[in-house]
Scaffold this motif. Structure first.
Motif: not given
Length: 124
Positions: A23, A25, A57-58, A61-62, A64, A100, A102
């Motif tokens: 992930t 930031d 993206w988020s 972080k939970s 997405w 965030y 990934r």
């Protein structure tokens, strides 16, 4: 502000999906825009092996979501005439609208594919 670069997946031959990248930031990366630079060299025989890479993206972080226009074109393993690897290079650029990010990577088939993924952060 200076450009910032980051390697997400170093160049390596892979036959299995690494799944989700770490992930990232984006808050301290030095810009609102992300450019993903993908380099793929198909290294083995069968065109039944494929590589798919997409950005997500988020805000927390939970939860997405896929980044709009944040997927690379699917790459199939295979060679050109004379067993010379066929490299594939692609760049996708988008504005970072969440904190965030990934990358989700899926490799199918049994033949290894060599690839790398780098990010560049900028203010435009």
């Amino acid at each position: 502000m200076a450009l910032s670069f980051e390697t997400i997946h170093a160049e390596a031959a892979r036959t299995a999906s690494p799944g989700n990248s770490k992930t990232i930031d984006l808050q301290d990366k030095g810009g609102n825009y992300v450019t993903a630079l993908g380099s793929v060299i198909s290294t083995a025989g069968s065109s039944s092996s494929t590589l798919d890479v997409k950005a997500q993206w988020s805000s927390n972080k939970s939860d997405w979501e896929d980044v709009p226009n944040g997927a690379f074109t699917q790459v199939r393993a295979g060679f050109t005439t004379g067993n010379t690897p066929t490299p594939s290079y692609e760049t996708i650029k988008f504005e970072a609208k969440r904190r965030y990010m990934r990358f989700v990577t899926t490799v199918t088939g049994t033949h290894a594919m060599t690839w790398r993924l780098e990010l560049k952060y900028s203010s435009n």
